[in-house]
Design a protein around this motif. Structure first.
Motif, PDB file in Angstrom:
ATOM      1  N   THR A 182      42.409  -8.621  16.069  1.00 11.46           N
ATOM      2  CA  THR A 182      41.395  -9.391  16.787  1.00 11.46           C
ATOM      3  C   THR A 182      42.085 -10.319  17.781  1.00 11.46           C
ATOM      4  O   THR A 182      43.105 -10.941  17.486  1.00 11.46           O
ATOM      5  CB  THR A 182      40.522 -10.202  15.819  1.00 11.46           C
ATOM      6  OG1 THR A 182      41.349 -11.057  15.019  1.00 11.46           O
ATOM      7  CG2 THR A 182      39.717  -9.274  14.920  1.00 11.46           C
ATOM      8  N   PHE A 184      41.802 -13.112  21.266  1.00 12.88           N
ATOM      9  CA  PHE A 184      41.156 -13.980  22.249  1.00 12.88           C
ATOM     10  C   PHE A 184      42.050 -14.020  23.470  1.00 12.88           C
ATOM     11  O   PHE A 184      43.231 -14.360  23.376  1.00 12.88           O
ATOM     12  CB  PHE A 184      40.964 -15.398  21.694  1.00 12.88           C
ATOM     13  CG  PHE A 184      40.669 -16.431  22.754  1.00 12.88           C
ATOM     14  CD1 PHE A 184      39.606 -16.279  23.635  1.00 12.88           C
ATOM     15  CD2 PHE A 184      41.472 -17.561  22.888  1.00 12.88           C
ATOM     16  CE1 PHE A 184      39.342 -17.230  24.622  1.00 12.88           C
ATOM     17  CE2 PHE A 184      41.220 -18.520  23.859  1.00 12.88           C
ATOM     18  CZ  PHE A 184      40.149 -18.356  24.729  1.00 12.88           C
ATOM     19  N   ASN A 196      34.890 -10.352  28.694  1.00 14.13           N
ATOM     20  CA  ASN A 196      34.209  -9.462  27.761  1.00 14.13           C
ATOM     21  C   ASN A 196      34.828  -8.071  27.843  1.00 14.13           C
ATOM     22  O   ASN A 196      35.815  -7.859  28.565  1.00 14.13           O
ATOM     23  CB  ASN A 196      32.694  -9.450  28.016  1.00 14.13           C
ATOM     24  CG  ASN A 196      32.311  -8.754  29.323  1.00 14.13           C
ATOM     25  OD1 ASN A 196      33.138  -8.160  30.021  1.00 14.13           O
ATOM     26  ND2 ASN A 196      31.033  -8.827  29.661  1.00 14.13           N
ATOM     27  N   ARG A 211      40.824  -5.926  19.354  1.00 11.50           N
ATOM     28  CA  ARG A 211      39.383  -6.133  19.294  1.00 11.50           C
ATOM     29  C   ARG A 211      39.082  -7.512  19.866  1.00 11.50           C
ATOM     30  O   ARG A 211      39.402  -8.533  19.254  1.00 11.50           O
ATOM     31  CB  ARG A 211      38.870  -6.016  17.858  1.00 11.50           C
ATOM     32  CG  ARG A 211      38.846  -4.598  17.335  1.00 11.50           C
ATOM     33  CD  ARG A 211      38.217  -4.501  15.969  1.00 11.50           C
ATOM     34  NE  ARG A 211      38.172  -3.129  15.487  1.00 11.50           N
ATOM     35  CZ  ARG A 211      37.834  -2.774  14.246  1.00 11.50           C
ATOM     36  NH1 ARG A 211      37.514  -3.723  13.356  1.00 11.50           N
ATOM     37  NH2 ARG A 211      37.812  -1.513  13.892  1.00 11.50           N
ATOM     38  N   ASN A 212      38.516  -7.507  21.033  1.00 13.05           N
ATOM     39  CA  ASN A 212      38.189  -8.741  21.743  1.00 13.05           C
ATOM     40  C   ASN A 212      37.085  -9.473  20.989  1.00 13.05           C
ATOM     41  O   ASN A 212      35.988  -8.944  20.811  1.00 13.05           O
ATOM     42  CB  ASN A 212      37.746  -8.377  23.163  1.00 13.05           C
ATOM     43  CG  ASN A 212      37.376  -9.587  23.991  1.00 13.05           C
ATOM     44  OD1 ASN A 212      37.461 -10.720  23.555  1.00 13.05           O
ATOM     45  ND2 ASN A 212      36.956  -9.332  25.217  1.00 13.05           N
ATOM     46  N   VAL A 213      37.359 -10.702  20.559  1.00 12.45           N
ATOM     47  CA  VAL A 213      36.373 -11.434  19.757  1.00 12.45           C
ATOM     48  C   VAL A 213      35.162 -11.859  20.585  1.00 12.45           C
ATOM     49  O   VAL A 213      34.132 -12.247  20.028  1.00 12.45           O
ATOM     50  CB  VAL A 213      37.013 -12.663  19.065  1.00 12.45           C
ATOM     51  CG1 VAL A 213      38.065 -12.226  18.054  1.00 12.45           C
ATOM     52  CG2 VAL A 213      37.598 -13.633  20.091  1.00 12.45           C
ATOM     53  N   PHE A 214      35.282 -11.776  21.917  1.00  8.30           N
ATOM     54  CA  PHE A 214      34.148 -12.103  22.789  1.00  8.30           C
ATOM     55  C   PHE A 214      33.690 -10.878  23.590  1.00  8.30           C
ATOM     56  O   PHE A 214      33.133 -11.005  24.680  1.00  8.30           O
ATOM     57  CB  PHE A 214      34.521 -13.254  23.728  1.00  8.30           C
ATOM     58  CG  PHE A 214      34.797 -14.543  22.983  1.00  8.30           C
ATOM     59  CD1 PHE A 214      33.776 -15.216  22.343  1.00  8.30           C
ATOM     60  CD2 PHE A 214      36.089 -15.057  22.911  1.00  8.30           C
ATOM     61  CE1 PHE A 214      34.016 -16.397  21.648  1.00  8.30           C
ATOM     62  CE2 PHE A 214      36.339 -16.233  22.215  1.00  8.30           C
ATOM     63  CZ  PHE A 214      35.297 -16.899  21.574  1.00  8.30           C
ATOM     64  N   VAL A 229      36.037 -20.374  19.715  1.00  8.49           N
ATOM     65  CA  VAL A 229      37.323 -19.731  19.386  1.00  8.49           C
ATOM     66  C   VAL A 229      37.670 -20.000  17.927  1.00  8.49           C
ATOM     67  O   VAL A 229      38.102 -19.094  17.204  1.00  8.49           O
ATOM     68  CB  VAL A 229      38.442 -20.235  20.317  1.00  8.49           C
ATOM     69  CG1 VAL A 229      39.775 -19.588  19.947  1.00  8.49           C
ATOM     70  CG2 VAL A 229      38.103 -19.960  21.776  1.00  8.49           C
ATOM     71  N   ALA A 232      35.599 -17.774  15.750  1.00 10.86           N
ATOM     72  CA  ALA A 232      36.017 -16.371  15.815  1.00 10.86           C
ATOM     73  C   ALA A 232      37.341 -16.146  15.095  1.00 10.86           C
ATOM     74  O   ALA A 232      37.601 -15.049  14.601  1.00 10.86           O
ATOM     75  CB  ALA A 232      36.141 -15.930  17.272  1.00 10.86           C
ATOM     76  N   ASN A 233      38.200 -17.173  15.066  1.00 13.03           N
ATOM     77  CA  ASN A 233      39.483 -17.144  14.346  1.00 13.03           C
ATOM     78  C   ASN A 233      40.292 -15.882  14.651  1.00 13.03           C
ATOM     79  O   ASN A 233      40.592 -15.081  13.750  1.00 13.03           O
ATOM     80  CB  ASN A 233      39.233 -17.259  12.842  1.00 13.03           C
ATOM     81  CG  ASN A 233      40.502 -17.643  12.086  1.00 13.03           C
ATOM     82  OD1 ASN A 233      41.475 -18.131  12.670  1.00 13.03           O
ATOM     83  ND2 ASN A 233      40.497 -17.424  10.774  1.00 13.03           N
ATOM     84  N   PRO A 234      40.684 -15.678  15.893  1.00 13.05           N
ATOM     85  CA  PRO A 234      41.413 -14.447  16.251  1.00 13.05           C
ATOM     86  C   PRO A 234      42.803 -14.400  15.620  1.00 13.05           C
ATOM     87  O   PRO A 234      43.414 -15.429  15.332  1.00 13.05           O
ATOM     88  CB  PRO A 234      41.520 -14.556  17.777  1.00 13.05           C
ATOM     89  CG  PRO A 234      41.492 -16.027  18.039  1.00 13.05           C
ATOM     90  CD  PRO A 234      40.542 -16.594  17.030  1.00 13.05           C
ATOM     91  N   GLN A 235      43.288 -13.182  15.454  1.00 14.59           N
ATOM     92  CA  GLN A 235      44.639 -12.990  14.920  1.00 14.59           C
ATOM     93  C   GLN A 235      45.705 -13.138  15.994  1.00 14.59           C
ATOM     94  O   GLN A 235      46.881 -13.321  15.676  1.00 14.59           O
ATOM     95  CB  GLN A 235      44.739 -11.605  14.279  1.00 14.59           C
ATOM     96  CG  GLN A 235      43.840 -11.442  13.070  1.00 14.59           C
ATOM     97  CD  GLN A 235      43.712  -9.994  12.639  1.00 14.59           C
ATOM     98  OE1 GLN A 235      43.722  -9.083  13.479  1.00 14.59           O
ATOM     99  NE2 GLN A 235      43.582  -9.761  11.338  1.00 14.59           N
TER     100      GLN A 235
END
Length: 300
Positions: A182, A184, A196, A211-214, A229, A232-235
């Motif tokens: 994931t 951002f 997006n 995988r785009n969190v947005f 953000v 969404a807690n991106p990796q």
């Protein structure tokens, strides 16, 4: 000399001269479809090109027409030869008087970046306008080929386009089954902006197994807030910055140690010109982005 013979000779001479001119008079115009879906036709290959966005400048040079560029705009810094060319303002505000004094016979414009009013003014002055706005990797390759046709450098353009296509296809194959990460991607800091999945950068993230969190936001470059953000807690967090070496946007995220990306040190800098301009250098930027996500996978 017999008068009738003299007349005949003059007529034959005139006919021969007209036949000599025939190829030039009958030469078909060079016509291509631009990204505004308009047919742009030139009677001869462009000799004096005005390139009115940094991305357009890169594309014209990649297509083999760099020696024909007579005007650029601010931040047209690649290839290095472009830095020595006359600047006619910024993409958003052109110095039309200076631009017209350079007598361009073709203007390459950025539909969503250049002023519509100023583009109309160029056309009013008789300058052919070619709209350029690639929306995906194939659009970049096709832009190179069309610009090569307009500047009569098809062999160079064809080679550049195929190199780009081949490189992007190889990346897609390499990361086709990659474990998702994931992501951002930060386009700007104040206001905080991202992309997006319809945006070119979003497409590259997906190509690399990210995988785009947005991804689902309606605008291609939406404004968000820090809370979004954090939720969404991106990796992984990817960012460019206000310059090719400016990484401080990433440093600011270390103030949020609860983020997975911070905990795993998955804060990656991607030079903005490599991914934020729709040019052949997107291949280099895509490789860096894919390598960054591969590093994130290894740190799980």
């Amino acid at each position: 000399m017999d008068l009738s013979f003299a007349r005949l000779r003059r007529r034959v001479g005139l006919a021969a001269a007209l036949l000599g001119l025939a190829p030039a008079l009958l030469a078909a115009p060079i016509c291509v479809i631009d990204d505004a879906q308009r047919e742009v036709c030139l009677q001869a290959p462009a000799q004096r090109i005005a390139s009115l966005s940094p991305g357009a400048t890169e594309l014209v040079f990649a297509a083999g027409g760099g020696e024909r560029v007579v005007a650029v705009v601010a931040f047209s810094d690649y290839p290095p030869a472009a830095r020595a060319l006359p600047s006619v303002g910024s993409h958003s505000r052109l110095d039309l008087e200076r631009l017209l004094s350079l007598q361009p016979d073709l203007a390459i414009v950025w539909g969503s970046g250049n002023s519509a009013e100023q583009i109309d003014a160029l056309e009013d002055f008789g300058v052919p306008v070619f709209y350029l706005e690639p929306e995906n990797p194939e659009g970049i390759a096709q832009a190179i080929e069309r610009l090569a046709r307009l500047s009569d450098s098809q062999a160079v353009g064809r080679q550049a386009a195929e190199h780009f296509r081949r490189g992007m296809a190889e990346l897609a194959e390499q990361y086709r089954d990659a474990e998702p990460v994931t992501v951002f991607y930060q386009v700007w800091n104040k206001p905080l902006m991202t992309v997006n999945d319809a945006h070119l950068i979003g497409q590259v993230i997906r190509l690399c197994g990210g995988r785009n969190v947005f991804a689902e936001l309606p605008r291609q470059i939406p404004r968000i807030d820090i809370e979004a953000v954090l939720a969404a807690n991106p990796q992984a967090i990817l960012a460019g910055g206000m310059g090719e070496e400016n990484r401080y946007w990433l440093t600011e995220w270390r103030a949020y140690p609860g983020l997975q990306a911070v905990q795993q040190d998955n804060l990656f800098f991607i030079p903005p010109s490599l991914v934020q301009r729709p040019t052949p250098r997107l291949l280099e930027g895509s490789r860096l982005l894919c390598e960054s996500l591969e590093t994130a996978r290894a740190r799980r």
